[in-house]
Design an enzyme around this catalytic site. Structure first.
Site, PDB file in Angstrom:
ATOM      1  N   GLN A 102     -84.314  28.457 -33.240  1.00 25.56           N
ATOM      2  CA  GLN A 102     -85.186  27.782 -34.037  1.00 25.56           C
ATOM      3  C   GLN A 102     -85.912  26.689 -33.370  1.00 25.56           C
ATOM      4  O   GLN A 102     -85.130  25.551 -33.164  1.00 25.56           O
ATOM      5  CB  GLN A 102     -84.639  27.340 -35.495  1.00 25.56           C
ATOM      6  N   GLY A 103     -87.122  26.511 -33.199  1.00 23.99           N
ATOM      7  CA  GLY A 103     -87.763  25.334 -32.208  1.00 23.99           C
ATOM      8  C   GLY A 103     -88.649  24.651 -33.393  1.00 23.99           C
ATOM      9  O   GLY A 103     -90.059  24.918 -33.159  1.00 23.99           O
ATOM     10  N   TYR A 104     -87.961  23.996 -34.313  1.00 24.72           N
ATOM     11  CA  TYR A 104     -88.954  23.131 -35.311  1.00 24.72           C
ATOM     12  C   TYR A 104     -88.795  21.759 -34.920  1.00 24.72           C
ATOM     13  O   TYR A 104     -89.933  21.104 -34.589  1.00 24.72           O
ATOM     14  CB  TYR A 104     -88.335  23.348 -36.816  1.00 24.72           C
ATOM     15  N   SER A 105     -87.673  21.128 -34.948  1.00 17.51           N
ATOM     16  CA  SER A 105     -87.562  19.648 -34.717  1.00 17.51           C
ATOM     17  C   SER A 105     -88.040  19.247 -33.446  1.00 17.51           C
ATOM     18  O   SER A 105     -87.696  19.807 -32.466  1.00 17.51           O
ATOM     19  CB  SER A 105     -86.217  19.185 -35.084  1.00 17.51           C
ATOM     20  N   SER A 151     -82.354  16.983 -44.394  1.00 18.67           N
ATOM     21  CA  SER A 151     -81.180  16.283 -44.763  1.00 18.67           C
ATOM     22  C   SER A 151     -81.119  15.960 -46.380  1.00 18.67           C
ATOM     23  O   SER A 151     -82.071  16.145 -47.113  1.00 18.67           O
ATOM     24  CB  SER A 151     -81.889  14.847 -44.029  1.00 18.67           C
ATOM     25  N   ASN A 152     -80.258  15.431 -46.375  1.00 20.56           N
ATOM     26  CA  ASN A 152     -79.675  15.373 -47.992  1.00 20.56           C
ATOM     27  C   ASN A 152     -80.606  14.220 -48.770  1.00 20.56           C
ATOM     28  O   ASN A 152     -80.956  14.581 -49.859  1.00 20.56           O
ATOM     29  CB  ASN A 152     -78.137  15.289 -48.180  1.00 20.56           C
ATOM     30  N   GLU A 153     -80.803  13.239 -47.913  1.00 20.95           N
ATOM     31  CA  GLU A 153     -81.628  12.281 -48.489  1.00 20.95           C
ATOM     32  C   GLU A 153     -83.148  12.886 -49.074  1.00 20.95           C
ATOM     33  O   GLU A 153     -83.820  12.404 -50.035  1.00 20.95           O
ATOM     34  CB  GLU A 153     -82.092  11.127 -47.586  1.00 20.95           C
ATOM     35  N   GLU A 173     -84.115  29.266 -45.545  1.00 23.99           N
ATOM     36  CA  GLU A 173     -83.147  28.544 -44.604  1.00 23.99           C
ATOM     37  C   GLU A 173     -82.137  27.955 -45.955  1.00 23.99           C
ATOM     38  O   GLU A 173     -81.136  27.722 -45.680  1.00 23.99           O
ATOM     39  CB  GLU A 173     -83.704  27.373 -43.933  1.00 23.99           C
TER      40      GLU A 173
HETATM   41  C1  LIG Z   1     -76.318  19.786 -35.706  1.00 24.58           C
HETATM   42  C2  LIG Z   1     -77.743  19.923 -35.963  1.00 24.58           C
HETATM   43  C3  LIG Z   1     -78.249  21.158 -35.601  1.00 24.58           C
HETATM   44  C4  LIG Z   1     -79.849  21.538 -35.793  1.00 24.58           C
HETATM   45  N1  LIG Z   1     -80.392  22.432 -35.467  1.00 24.58           N
HETATM   46  C5  LIG Z   1     -81.737  22.758 -35.572  1.00 24.58           C
HETATM   47  C6  LIG Z   1     -82.401  23.908 -34.998  1.00 24.58           C
HETATM   48  O1  LIG Z   1     -81.595  24.699 -34.494  1.00 24.58           O
HETATM   49  N2  LIG Z   1     -83.655  23.867 -35.029  1.00 24.58           N
HETATM   50  C7  LIG Z   1     -84.266  22.823 -35.429  1.00 24.58           C
HETATM   51  O2  LIG Z   1     -85.522  22.964 -35.350  1.00 24.58           O
HETATM   52  N3  LIG Z   1     -83.812  21.931 -35.887  1.00 24.58           N
HETATM   53  C8  LIG Z   1     -82.493  21.630 -36.008  1.00 24.58           C
HETATM   54  N4  LIG Z   1     -81.637  20.583 -36.325  1.00 24.58           N
HETATM   55  C9  LIG Z   1     -82.601  19.230 -36.775  1.00 24.58           C
HETATM   56  C10 LIG Z   1     -82.709  18.846 -38.197  1.00 24.58           C
HETATM   57  O3  LIG Z   1     -83.308  19.933 -39.070  1.00 24.58           O
HETATM   58  C11 LIG Z   1     -83.256  17.490 -38.357  1.00 24.58           C
HETATM   59  O4  LIG Z   1     -82.033  16.588 -37.768  1.00 24.58           O
HETATM   60  C12 LIG Z   1     -83.472  16.875 -39.812  1.00 24.58           C
HETATM   61  O5  LIG Z   1     -84.586  17.621 -40.248  1.00 24.58           O
HETATM   62  C13 LIG Z   1     -83.618  15.540 -39.694  1.00 24.58           C
HETATM   63  O6  LIG Z   1     -84.565  15.174 -38.992  1.00 24.58           O
HETATM   64  P1  LIG Z   1     -84.182  13.875 -38.044  1.00 24.58           P
HETATM   65  O7  LIG Z   1     -82.945  14.168 -37.124  1.00 24.58           O
HETATM   66  O8  LIG Z   1     -85.398  13.741 -37.069  1.00 24.58           O
HETATM   67  O9  LIG Z   1     -83.902  12.600 -38.801  1.00 24.58           O
HETATM   68  P2  LIG Z   1     -85.387  11.660 -39.677  1.00 24.58           P
HETATM   69  O10 LIG Z   1     -86.249  12.592 -40.243  1.00 24.58           O
HETATM   70  O11 LIG Z   1     -85.703  10.653 -38.329  1.00 24.58           O
HETATM   71  O12 LIG Z   1     -84.396  10.747 -40.303  1.00 24.58           O
HETATM   72  C14 LIG Z   1     -83.285   9.982 -40.215  1.00 24.58           C
HETATM   73  C15 LIG Z   1     -82.907   9.607 -41.567  1.00 24.58           C
HETATM   74  O13 LIG Z   1     -83.733   9.110 -42.524  1.00 24.58           O
HETATM   75  C16 LIG Z   1     -83.653   9.794 -43.614  1.00 24.58           C
HETATM   76  N5  LIG Z   1     -85.116   9.962 -44.195  1.00 24.58           N
HETATM   77  C17 LIG Z   1     -86.338  10.108 -43.285  1.00 24.58           C
HETATM   78  N6  LIG Z   1     -87.126  10.209 -44.078  1.00 24.58           N
HETATM   79  C18 LIG Z   1     -86.945   9.914 -45.364  1.00 24.58           C
HETATM   80  C19 LIG Z   1     -87.658   9.804 -46.627  1.00 24.58           C
HETATM   81  N7  LIG Z   1     -88.829  10.185 -46.893  1.00 24.58           N
HETATM   82  N8  LIG Z   1     -86.860   9.321 -47.878  1.00 24.58           N
HETATM   83  C20 LIG Z   1     -85.471   9.309 -47.532  1.00 24.58           C
HETATM   84  N9  LIG Z   1     -84.808   9.265 -46.444  1.00 24.58           N
HETATM   85  C21 LIG Z   1     -85.400   9.610 -45.435  1.00 24.58           C
HETATM   86  C22 LIG Z   1     -83.118  10.972 -43.326  1.00 24.58           C
HETATM   87  O14 LIG Z   1     -82.662  11.602 -44.484  1.00 24.58           O
HETATM   88  C23 LIG Z   1     -81.906  10.643 -42.154  1.00 24.58           C
HETATM   89  O15 LIG Z   1     -80.856  10.307 -42.994  1.00 24.58           O
HETATM   90  C24 LIG Z   1     -80.522  20.373 -36.217  1.00 24.58           C
HETATM   91  C25 LIG Z   1     -79.899  19.096 -36.521  1.00 24.58           C
HETATM   92  C26 LIG Z   1     -78.551  18.743 -36.406  1.00 24.58           C
HETATM   93  C27 LIG Z   1     -77.879  17.537 -36.792  1.00 24.58           C
END
Ligand SMILES: Cc1cc2nc3c(=O)[nH]c(=O)nc-3n(C[C@H](O)[C@H](O)[C@H](O)COP(=O)(O)OP(=O)(O)OC[C@H]3O[C@@H](n4cnc5c(N)ncnc54)[C@H](O)[C@@H]3O)c2cc1C
Length: 390
Positions: free
Chosen positions: A127-130, A375-377, A245
């Site tokens: 998956q290439g989303y993030s 994320s849970n938040e 998902e």
């Molecule tokens: C082990 C692992 C595997 C993963 N695998 C994949 C994958 O295969 N493909 C893919 O595309 N992605 C993958 N991901 C990415 C994952 O979906 C993102 O890490 C996730 O969506 C959070 O984005 P971020 O890491 O950029 O954190 P950020 O968005 O920068 O958030 C950082 C913190 O701020 C909080 N936050 C952000 N915005 C808000 C808000 N509006 N209100 C309250 N809190 C907020 C978040 O909850 C978090 O605690 C993976 C992540 C992990 C850790």
């Protein structure tokens, strides 16, 4: 609302249980029991065995595309029995993510080209989303695709890509119109991982594992026929996929299996000469987690019962994600507590009983559960807005 399983569902449960007991290779069962990562071939081996059983590798797939055509309740039973029987979780990216998008938005040619190989485990997807700067705020992604004749030229970077080092294909969200409002200029592309210009760089996580990667795209050529749906309308596919998902994300079967493991370990480990399980503080925490797990199971069954009545799964999926992941993390914490100092050397060979090996690595690895899949938040924001109407 009836939360009891029917006779047919109970018979189905027995059938799945027997299959997992007889077909799951012991080497894979042992690795799952000891929290050891499976290699590519082991993942594929289990998926193939399920495939050969009548398309069971696609629990949510309709018969039309080779799946078993199970109801949401049957899918739930299947996943629970697989977990309880010690089977690994199916790698979701092909089966549960891109396949439903191709079924719903892909053309016939794409369906015929990709779906059979996803189901039979011939092709591995990631998956290439993030991206750096586009995780929770996915719509701010910057990976660019410019159309040139019958090709897109892709440049950019994806991150946190799970198991992409094994993948044959990646599905990506790319920006095709930088002038349009954030969600409007995005497209959904299927990209061959063998394309020149793709680099996969490992990210080693706290547990010492290579499970995630950065993926770089430099002038990668993608045929236009690999666009799913319409150009600039990829956000519709993206949202549809995220809904899938989060289905079955509560992980009830896994939590039950791990809780049973925690009890077994606490029965043999001791505190001041008595089995740890008799320690009042430990026993109270165990009971608290078990009660929460029972409550979560009922909540999950209620959601399934609504789904069976054709009510689309709504924001309650967020409750299942939050609580399910919190519980799995809490159980891993309990196990860590139970094995005590044996958990300290968390990489490589460790002293102590077999049940203590890998527990710290597993505990650290499971911190991911409350981050990925939204994320849970963010899930709490959804509950606040959509359910509590705050
Ligand atoms: C082990 C692992 C595997 C993963 N695998 C994949 C994958 O295969 N493909 C893919 O595309 N992605 C993958 N991901 C990415 C994952 O979906 C993102 O890490 C996730 O969506 C959070 O984005 P971020 O890491 O950029 O954190 P950020 O968005 O920068 O958030 C950082 C913190 O701020 C909080 N936050 C952000 N915005 C808000 C808000 N509006 N209100 C309250 N809190 C907020 C978040 O909850 C978090 O605690 C993976 C992540 C992990 C850790």
């Amino acid at each position: 609302m009836n939360l009891d399983f029917t006779d047919a569902e109970n018979a189905f449960r027995a059938e799945v249980r027997a299959f997992v007991r007889d077909a799951l290779p012991p080497a894979i069962r042992d690795k799952v029991a000891n929290g050891i990562h499976l290699c590519r071939d082991e993942h594929l081996q289990w998926q193939r065995l399920l495939y050969e059983r009548g398309g069971w590798s696609g629990p949510g797939w309709p018969k039309e595309f080779g799946g078993p055509g199970w109801s949401p309740v049957e899918q739930y039973i299947f996943e629970e029995e697989c977990a309880l029987g010690g089977a690994p979780r199916l790698v979701p990216f092909g089966i549960k993510m891109v396949a439903p998008v191709i079924m719903a938005f892909g053309n016939r040619q794409q369906q015929e080209r990709f779906l059979p190989k996803i189901l039979s485990a011939e092709e591995w997807w990631c998956q290439g989303y993030s991206e750096p700067g586009a995780g929770s705020d996915l719509a701010s992604l910057r990976t660019r695709a410019i159309r040139r004749g019958d090709k897109y030229i892709v440049n950019g970077q994806k991150t946190w890509n799970t198991l992409g080092q094994h993948a044959d294909w990646i599905f990506c969200l790319v920006r095709t119109d930088p002038e349009a409002k954030a969600q409007r200029g995005i497209s959904f592309l299927l990209i061959d991982m063998k394309s020149p210009g793709i680099a996969v760089r490992p990210i080693v996580t706290l547990d010492g594992a290579h499970e995630v990667n950065e993926i770089w795209f430099e002038d990668v050529e993608v045929p236009v026929e690999n666009l799913v749906g319409e150009e600039n309308k990829g956000w519709t596919c993206a949202k549809f996929l995220l809904g899938h998902e989060r289905s079955n994300i509560a992980g009830i079967g896994i939590a039950k299996r791990e809780l049973a493991r925690a009890k077994r370990i606490a029965a043999v480990e001791t505190k001041r000469g008595r089995p740890l399980i008799e320690d009042p503080l430990f026993a109270a925490r165990l009971a608290e987690i078990e009660i929460d797990l029972m409550a979560l199971e009922i909540t999950n069954l209620r959601a399934l019962s609504a789904e069976a009545e054709n009510k689309a799964p709504g924001p309650e999926a967020s409750i299942l994600k939050i609580k399910g992941t919190e519980l799995q993390q809490a159980i891993s914490e309990l196990i860590l507590q139970a094995v005590g100092p044996y958990a300290l050397p968390f990489m490589g060979a460790a002293p102590g009983p077999a049940h203590a090996a890998n527990r710290a690595a597993q505990y650290l690895n499971l911190r991911k559960l409350s981050i990925y899949g939204g994320s849970n938040e963010i899930q709490k924001n959804i509950v606040a807005q959509m359910i509590l109407e705050l």
